[in-house]
Design a protein around this motif. Structure first.
Motif, PDB file in Angstrom:
ATOM      1  N   SER A   1      37.925  29.723  57.141  1.00 46.73           N
ATOM      2  CA  SER A   1      37.847  29.676  55.679  1.00 46.73           C
ATOM      3  C   SER A   1      37.233  28.350  55.225  1.00 46.73           C
ATOM      4  O   SER A   1      37.523  27.302  55.808  1.00 46.73           O
ATOM      5  CB  SER A   1      39.244  29.810  55.068  1.00 46.73           C
TER       6      SER A   1
ATOM      7  N   THR B   1      42.064  31.850  56.994  1.00 45.51           N
ATOM      8  CA  THR B   1      41.743  31.843  58.419  1.00 45.51           C
ATOM      9  C   THR B   1      41.210  30.463  58.805  1.00 45.51           C
ATOM     10  O   THR B   1      40.922  29.638  57.944  1.00 45.51           O
ATOM     11  CB  THR B   1      40.662  32.899  58.755  1.00 45.51           C
ATOM     12  N   ASP B   2      41.068  30.238  60.094  1.00 40.13           N
ATOM     13  CA  ASP B   2      40.511  28.965  60.569  1.00 40.13           C
ATOM     14  C   ASP B   2      39.072  28.777  60.105  1.00 40.13           C
ATOM     15  O   ASP B   2      38.590  27.647  60.013  1.00 40.13           O
ATOM     16  CB  ASP B   2      40.564  28.895  62.101  1.00 40.13           C
TER      17      ASP B   2
END
Length: 175
Positions: free
Chosen positions: A139, A136-137
């Protein structure tokens, strides 16, 4: 069947490709690389291409030299016959866009024949794709590196080869 030499190399399949070639015979071959797309391992006699399904996780490559190569193990994912000529007796294991991973010295220069086989190629690709899908963004930056280093399976390629004959003589136009 006597095992004469064994070399283990850890490499990253740059652009999904590993290469094995003689130290003085680096001749890229687009047709052989295209053949590896369907055969997994293909070559032109001087250059072998091994095609992974992922470009970032390390794989294990083993090159074993036998007096007569054994049959591939029953539990392998796939296998194919191979032939490789080494005029120098030194093979380079290349990571297509990352440079050489290692060099190995064969017992003697010549033509080696046998087979290549592989394990966990699909399992490593499945892990790779699942990991990318879960990213995900938010992470952490090092999450991918950690994931690649902690893959639960080891993608493995083995070349079981035996010396068959002397290398072909070189046509030296300068003489």
């Amino acid at each position: 069947m006597a095992l004469l030499a064994e070399h283990n190399v850890t490499a990253t399949p740059g652009r999904r490709v590993l290469e094995v070639y003689d130290a003085d015979a680096y001749l890229g071959d687009e047709a052989a690389m295209d053949a590896a797309e369907t055969q997994v391992v293909a070559g032109n006699g001087y250059h072998l291409y091994l095609l992974s399904l992922q470009p970032d996780m390390k794989v294990q490559m083993t090159i074993r030299i036998w007096d007569s190569p054994p049959a591939p193990p029953a539990e392998v994912e796939g296998h194919t016959d191979v032939s490789l000529e080494s005029e120098t007796g030194i093979l380079v294991i290349g990571q297509l866009d990352r440079g050489p991973a290692d060099e190995i010295t064969l017992p003697r220069p010549g033509v080696y024949e046998g087979h290549a086989w592989w394990q966990n190629r699909q399992a490593a690709a499945d892990y790779y794709n699942t990991t990318l899908d879960q990213l995900t963004d938010d992470s952490p930056e090092d999450q991918l590196t950690e994931a690649w280093n902690n893959c639960p399976v080891t993608e493995r390629y083995v070349l079981d080869l035996a010396y068959t004959r002397e290398p072909e003589p070189i046509d030296d136009e300068d003489q």
